[in-house]
Scaffold this motif. Structure first.
Motif, PDB file in Angstrom:
ATOM      1  N   ILE A  18       0.740  -1.161  -0.124  1.00 27.62           N
ATOM      2  CA  ILE A  18      -0.244   0.038  -0.376  1.00 27.62           C
ATOM      3  C   ILE A  18       1.191   1.413  -0.348  1.00 27.62           C
ATOM      4  CG2 ILE A  18      -1.793   1.019   1.376  1.00 27.62           C
ATOM      5  CD1 ILE A  18      -2.319  -1.272   2.322  1.00 27.62           C
ATOM      6  N   GLN A  19       0.496   2.023  -0.462  1.00 27.51           N
ATOM      7  CA  GLN A  19       1.634   3.284  -0.738  1.00 27.51           C
ATOM      8  C   GLN A  19       0.248   4.392  -0.122  1.00 27.51           C
ATOM      9  OE1 GLN A  19       1.892   1.755  -3.591  1.00 27.51           O
ATOM     10  NE2 GLN A  19       3.118   0.344  -3.177  1.00 27.51           N
ATOM     11  N   LEU A  29      -3.943  10.323  -0.167  1.00 29.82           N
ATOM     12  CA  LEU A  29      -4.816   8.777  -1.280  1.00 29.82           C
ATOM     13  C   LEU A  29      -3.440   7.567  -1.287  1.00 29.82           C
ATOM     14  CD1 LEU A  29      -6.185   8.803  -4.415  1.00 29.82           C
ATOM     15  CD2 LEU A  29      -4.051   8.641  -5.091  1.00 29.82           C
ATOM     16  N   LEU A  30      -5.061   6.511  -0.346  1.00 29.07           N
ATOM     17  CA  LEU A  30      -4.151   5.243  -0.175  1.00 29.07           C
ATOM     18  C   LEU A  30      -4.116   4.334  -1.194  1.00 29.07           C
ATOM     19  CD1 LEU A  30      -5.496   4.019   3.084  1.00 29.07           C
ATOM     20  CD2 LEU A  30      -3.474   4.138   2.171  1.00 29.07           C
ATOM     21  N   VAL A  31      -3.030   4.700  -2.452  1.00 30.28           N
ATOM     22  CA  VAL A  31      -3.632   3.510  -3.485  1.00 30.28           C
ATOM     23  C   VAL A  31      -3.017   1.998  -3.385  1.00 30.28           C
ATOM     24  CG1 VAL A  31      -1.576   3.342  -6.061  1.00 30.28           C
ATOM     25  CG2 VAL A  31      -2.194   5.537  -5.070  1.00 30.28           C
ATOM     26  N   GLY A  35      -7.040  -0.603  -5.969  1.00 32.13           N
ATOM     27  CA  GLY A  35      -8.242   0.334  -6.467  1.00 32.13           C
ATOM     28  C   GLY A  35      -7.315   1.792  -5.801  1.00 32.13           C
ATOM     29  N   LYS A  36      -8.183   3.128  -5.583  1.00 33.35           N
ATOM     30  CA  LYS A  36      -7.517   4.582  -5.112  1.00 33.35           C
ATOM     31  C   LYS A  36      -8.483   4.704  -4.195  1.00 33.35           C
ATOM     32  CE  LYS A  36      -4.758   5.517  -9.610  1.00 33.35           C
ATOM     33  NZ  LYS A  36      -4.332   6.034 -10.526  1.00 33.35           N
ATOM     34  N   TYR A  37      -8.160   5.526  -2.785  1.00 25.62           N
ATOM     35  CA  TYR A  37      -8.701   5.474  -1.995  1.00 25.62           C
ATOM     36  C   TYR A  37      -8.755   6.597  -1.285  1.00 25.62           C
ATOM     37  CZ  TYR A  37      -9.868   0.568  -2.671  1.00 25.62           C
ATOM     38  OH  TYR A  37      -9.529  -1.048  -3.202  1.00 25.62           O
ATOM     39  N   TRP A  38      -9.866   7.648  -0.610  1.00 28.93           N
ATOM     40  CA  TRP A  38      -9.415   8.941  -0.542  1.00 28.93           C
ATOM     41  C   TRP A  38      -9.588   8.680   1.570  1.00 28.93           C
ATOM     42  CZ3 TRP A  38      -6.737  12.558  -3.314  1.00 28.93           C
ATOM     43  CH2 TRP A  38      -7.500  12.544  -4.354  1.00 28.93           C
ATOM     44  N   ARG A  39      -8.414   9.191   1.603  1.00 29.15           N
ATOM     45  CA  ARG A  39      -8.502   9.345   3.676  1.00 29.15           C
ATOM     46  C   ARG A  39      -8.399  10.518   3.790  1.00 29.15           C
ATOM     47  NH1 ARG A  39     -10.807   5.085   2.126  1.00 29.15           N
ATOM     48  NH2 ARG A  39     -10.415   3.172   2.804  1.00 29.15           N
ATOM     49  N   THR A  55     -14.058   6.467  -3.233  1.00 35.30           N
ATOM     50  CA  THR A  55     -12.862   5.807  -4.092  1.00 35.30           C
ATOM     51  C   THR A  55     -12.696   6.366  -5.494  1.00 35.30           C
ATOM     52  OG1 THR A  55     -13.956   4.453  -5.427  1.00 35.30           O
ATOM     53  CG2 THR A  55     -12.758   3.821  -3.298  1.00 35.30           C
ATOM     54  N   TYR A  56     -11.480   6.495  -5.270  1.00 33.11           N
ATOM     55  CA  TYR A  56     -11.312   7.382  -6.467  1.00 33.11           C
ATOM     56  C   TYR A  56     -11.031   6.293  -8.059  1.00 33.11           C
ATOM     57  CZ  TYR A  56      -8.713  10.271 -10.809  1.00 33.11           C
ATOM     58  OH  TYR A  56      -8.423  11.070 -11.686  1.00 33.11           O
ATOM     59  N   PRO A  57     -12.022   6.851  -9.251  1.00 33.62           N
ATOM     60  CA  PRO A  57     -12.363   8.424  -9.937  1.00 33.62           C
ATOM     61  C   PRO A  57     -13.383   8.572  -9.676  1.00 33.62           C
ATOM     62  CG  PRO A  57     -12.318   6.245 -11.508  1.00 33.62           C
ATOM     63  CD  PRO A  57     -12.518   5.540 -10.713  1.00 33.62           C
ATOM     64  N   ASP A  58     -14.744   7.451  -8.473  1.00 26.54           N
ATOM     65  CA  ASP A  58     -15.384   8.640  -8.518  1.00 26.54           C
ATOM     66  C   ASP A  58     -15.539   9.613  -8.086  1.00 26.54           C
ATOM     67  OD1 ASP A  58     -16.923   5.528  -9.547  1.00 26.54           O
ATOM     68  OD2 ASP A  58     -16.818   4.598  -7.683  1.00 26.54           O
TER      69      ASP A  58
END
Length: 403
Positions: A18-19, A29-31, A35-39, A55-58
């Motif tokens: 996880i980055q 942003l958790l990658v 997927g990609k997640y905003w925290r 979540t990105y791109p939603d």
């Protein structure tokens, strides 16, 4: 260093780990490979907490930053953003359960045992077609009298005056159910009294003159249609029940040995159980019909499927084919025919006639009589009525000759 749209769009997971890429002020942003997640990390009452922004791109970078600002505003006011999000979600779910559509469906389910299956389908259809498309998604607490009026006036505009009144009454029943469960304070449809065009007072056409009744009976006796329809047509003058009660008759309700038909209250207009004594002529018709339909549920099943009863238009269609127009005789007119002749010609007791018509009859104390009230006297009256109809149809001389 703040994130950019280009970076967020192009960044990919580097291996199975996880980055985390920070945007500042607690948001990152958790990658992950998935997927990609905003925290958003924050402290509330000395405790470290994390809120999820989607979540990105939603959820775009700009949208995530907007949510961060909203969360920081809540924190400044001493409100936990995560708790506020949960409460908002619960409120949304509660509102979803409190829409007119949700309450109407709940009312339909709770009260379905009080209606026949066919009636339940009709009520559901009336609401689904005429009300729910217009106010179904509105919270029932926010619906005003005018909202209901606009919905039912669409029916009125099409000339369906009686249906408009019926649908308004159904809406009132839904609101009264909502009052009973504490969801609203009052039935707003009560404010619509007089807002719709009055229902035209159309009486069902009926033949009540004995000489004309004789012609009608002879025509019925000579009818050569489908056996189900023929039997129902012959029983109509003998039993003079409402057309809907006759066509939905079930074999389990009929005791041929006792010569009785016991109709449950769920099928009756007044919602009270009703007993119909069967004269010998009616019993004979049912005995002849039993080998054809006795294996199924309905006495008069649809010719297309035994899962449904006969169409509501069948008896009227038979009368039309015999040459009796809707202005002369209707299926419902057999009730007026019996009511008039039993009283004026046969001079039967009016209270017995009213009982047999399943009208509301009350005793001296104002209490409604039960379904078996005056049953022996009604049984004799029904046999006298059937015998009188035979006399009209074939005449006294022929009856005596047959005897």
């Amino acid at each position: 260093m703040a994130l950019t749209d280009t970076f967020v769009r192009q960044v990919k997971a580097a291996g199975p780990g996880i980055q985390k890429y920070r945007d500042g002020e607690g948001m990152y942003l958790l990658v992950k490979p998935a997927g990609k997640y905003w925290r958003f990390d924050y402290r509330f009452n000395g405790t470290r907490k994390t809120a999820a922004f989607g979540t990105y791109p939603d959820v775009s970078l700009a949208k995530a930053r907007q949510r961060r600002q909203e969360a920081r505003t809540l924190l400044a006011d001493g409100i936990d953003p995560s708790a506020a999000k949960r409460e908002k979600k619960q409120e949304s779910l509660l509102l979803g359960r409190q829409t007119f559509s949700a309450v109407a469906n709940e009312w339909l389910e709770k009260t379905k045992s009080q209606r026949a299956v066919s009636t339940q389908e009709k009520v559901h259809g009336w609401l689904s077609r005429n009300v729910l498309p217009h106010i179904g998604n509105m919270p029932i607490t926010q619906i005003k009298p005018r909202d209901v009026l606009l919905a039912v006036q669409r029916l009125e505009a099409r000339g369906a005056i009686e249906s408009a009144h019926r649908v308004k009454q159904l809406c009132g029943q839904v609101f009264r159910y909502a009052v009973a469960i504490g969801m609203v304070e009052r039935d707003v449809t009560a404010d619509l009294k007089g807002a719709l065009v009055a229902i035209p007072q159309n009486h069902f056409a009926a033949i009540t003159e004995p000489g004309e009744v004789a012609k009608l009976l002879r025509a019925i006796h000579g009818y050569a249609g489908h056996p189900y329809a023929t039997s129902a047509l012959k029983l109509s003058p003998l039993l003079f029940v409402r057309p809907g009660e006759l066509r939905s008759a079930e074999w389990r309700e009929i005791d041929l040995a006792a010569a009785e038909w016991r109709i449950p209250g769920t099928k009756m207009k007044m919602k009270n159980d009703h007993v119909v004594p069967l004269p010998s002529q009616a019993t004979a018709i049912l005995e002849n019909l039993h080998p054809m339909t006795g294996h199924g549920k309905y006495v008069f099943p649809s010719i297309r499927t035994e899962d449904r009863c006969m169409s509501e238009n069948t008896i009227n269609a038979c009368l039309r084919s015999l040459g009796f127009s809707k202005d002369v005789m209707t299926a419902h007119g057999f009730r007026a025919m019996a009511r008039t002749i039993l009283d004026e010609v046969l001079e039967e007791r009016v209270d017995l006639i009213e009982h047999q018509l399943a009208h509301a009859v009350k005793d001296t104390n104002g209490r409604a009589y039960n379904r078996t009230a005056h049953l022996p006297a009604r049984r004799l009256m029904m046999q006298r009525w059937a015998d009188y109809l035979d006399t009209l149809r074939v005449g006294d001389d022929e009856l005596q000759l047959r005897a």
